[in-house]
Design an enzyme around this catalytic site. Structure first.
Site, PDB file in Angstrom:
ATOM      1  N   ASP A 128       0.796  -1.241   0.000  1.00 39.44           N
ATOM      2  CA  ASP A 128       0.000   0.000   0.000  1.00 39.44           C
ATOM      3  C   ASP A 128       0.828   1.292   0.000  1.00 39.44           C
ATOM      4  OD1 ASP A 128      -2.262  -1.597   0.117  1.00 39.44           O
ATOM      5  OD2 ASP A 128      -2.384  -1.526   2.301  1.00 39.44           O
ATOM      6  N   GLU A 188      -6.297   8.455 -18.086  1.00 40.31           N
ATOM      7  CA  GLU A 188      -6.989   9.727 -18.304  1.00 40.31           C
ATOM      8  C   GLU A 188      -7.418  10.363 -16.980  1.00 40.31           C
ATOM      9  OE1 GLU A 188      -6.992   7.338 -20.570  1.00 40.31           O
ATOM     10  OE2 GLU A 188      -6.191   8.688 -22.099  1.00 40.31           O
TER      11      GLU A 188
HETATM   12  O1  F6P Z   1      -2.846  -3.965   3.105  1.00 40.19           O
HETATM   13  C1  F6P Z   1      -2.719  -4.715   1.942  1.00 40.19           C
HETATM   14  C2  F6P Z   1      -4.057  -4.944   1.300  1.00 40.19           C
HETATM   15  O2  F6P Z   1      -3.838  -5.714   0.132  1.00 40.19           O
HETATM   16  C3  F6P Z   1      -4.865  -3.703   0.989  1.00 40.19           C
HETATM   17  O3  F6P Z   1      -4.421  -3.070  -0.187  1.00 40.19           O
HETATM   18  C4  F6P Z   1      -6.245  -4.277   0.887  1.00 40.19           C
HETATM   19  O4  F6P Z   1      -7.215  -3.304   1.182  1.00 40.19           O
HETATM   20  C5  F6P Z   1      -6.237  -5.362   1.929  1.00 40.19           C
HETATM   21  O5  F6P Z   1      -4.876  -5.687   2.166  1.00 40.19           O
HETATM   22  C6  F6P Z   1      -6.977  -6.610   1.520  1.00 40.19           C
HETATM   23  O6  F6P Z   1      -6.996  -7.455   2.617  1.00 40.19           O
HETATM   24  P1  F6P Z   1      -7.359  -9.001   2.539  1.00 40.19           P
HETATM   25  O7  F6P Z   1      -6.202  -9.727   1.919  1.00 40.19           O
HETATM   26  O8  F6P Z   1      -7.565  -9.363   3.964  1.00 40.19           O
HETATM   27  O9  F6P Z   1      -8.586  -9.130   1.683  1.00 40.19           O
END
Ligand code: F6P
Length: 320
Positions: A128, A188
């Protein structure tokens, strides 16, 4: 002088975590410090899912995505009793200190353990890029490249059909993946939590791309957790002559062999973590600022706000 450290990965996995485990293990062994791998994050301490690591344990893992130690989220790790149990188990295994690789939740666990006497160093392992005290987190670059490959393919097909592709990317509440992916794929429009979302403005911009700019196709990169990509795509179909389509990239963004950037970053950070622990320092987290590997107290790092990315948004808009 510490004799034995543990290493664990926690929270959502990210490409490059294995390179960090390798660096921690081999840097520690080179200094005569024993290493124990803890499986499935903090849960592995409580479950005593702990194994001794040798140099060979980390052979050939640099190229692999995911984490050989497994990862988990353990919300109960805030509870005093659970934390104390973890400390008791670490004492039982004579583990003096820990390297914890993950995001801000992982850092909070590391801080709590440090306050209870187990020195911990946090490494930023998350796609992230939402940790303020580092320019880049381990895994961000790989996820970005995965997104770009997908968007390049979507561009091929959307340009053949006068379509607007709305591509939802991860990032939790941080827009960096969307922003960097949007810039590097020539999207875009980029929608991020930092810049906000007004549906009417998005539709207006797409009408402009369609009617005035006569674009054959358009790509919108949308950060997750802002609006529904499918609904936005259908509104674009309704209000412009583009045919809207949505693609939610999902967990493919978390997989794959790490890029060279992430491998080098993870290796440098892993080595720094061991250096800090060997110098009896804990409660710190490692970052990269410019090209320097640095460390901040975790408590301070958790309070920092990310630098504004407005100039990057503006740059993107000027060049669309
Ligand atoms: O923090 C990493 C992340 O991949 C985020 O980008 C996403 O919102 C979340 O984890 C998804 O979590 P999970 O793997 O528990 O669905």
């Amino acid at each position: 002088m510490i004799k034995r450290i543990g290493v664990l990965t926690s929270g959502g996995d990210s490409p490059g975590m294995n390179a960090a485990i390798r660096a921690v293990t081999r840097s520690a062994l080179a200094q005569g410090i024993e290493v124990y791998g803890i499986h499935d994050g903090y849960k592995g301490i409580i479950d005593e899912n702990i194994e001794k690591m040798e140099s060979r344990s980390v052979s050939d893992i640099m190229v692999r995505g995911g984490t050989i130690l497994g990862s988990a989220r353990l919300p109960e790790f805030r509870d005093r009793e659970v934390l104390q149990r973890a400390v008791d188990i670490l004492h039982k295994y004579e583990i003096d200190a820990l390297v914890t690789i993950g995001g801000d939740g992982t850092y909070r666990g590391a801080l709590a353990l440090t306050q209870l006497g187990i020195n911990c160093i946090g490494l930023p392992g998350t796609i992230d890029n939402d940790i303020a005290c580092t320019d880049y987190t381990i895994g961000f670059d790989t996820a970005l490249n995965t997104i770009i490959q997908a968007v390049d393919k979507l561009r091929d097909t959307s340009s053949s059909h006068h379509r607007c592709s709305v591509v939802e990317v991860m990032g939790n509440h941080c827009g960096d993946l969307a922003l960097y992916a949007g810039i590097s794929s020539g999207a875009e429009l980029i929608i991020t939590p930092e810049e906000g979302y007004v549906e009417q403005e998005v539709l207006e911009k797409m009408r402009l791309m369609d009617e005035k700019r006569k674009k054959r196709h358009a790509i919108i990169i949308l950060s997750e957790k802002i609006t529904d990509a499918e609904i936005l795509a259908s509104k674009i179909s309704k209000h412009t002559s583009f045919s809207g389509r949505s693609t939610v990239l999902g967990h493919v963004q978390r997989g794959g062999s790490p890029t060279a950037f992430d491998r080098v970053l993870a290796t440098r950070m892993g080595d720094k973590a061991v250096e800090l622990l060997a110098n009896d320092q804990g409660g710190q987290c490692v970052g990269i600022i410019g090209n320097d590997i640095v460390a901040f107290p975790i408590a301070e790092a958790l309070d920092m706000s990310k630098k504004s990315r407005k100039y990057l948004h503006d740059l993107h808009e000027r060049l669309v």
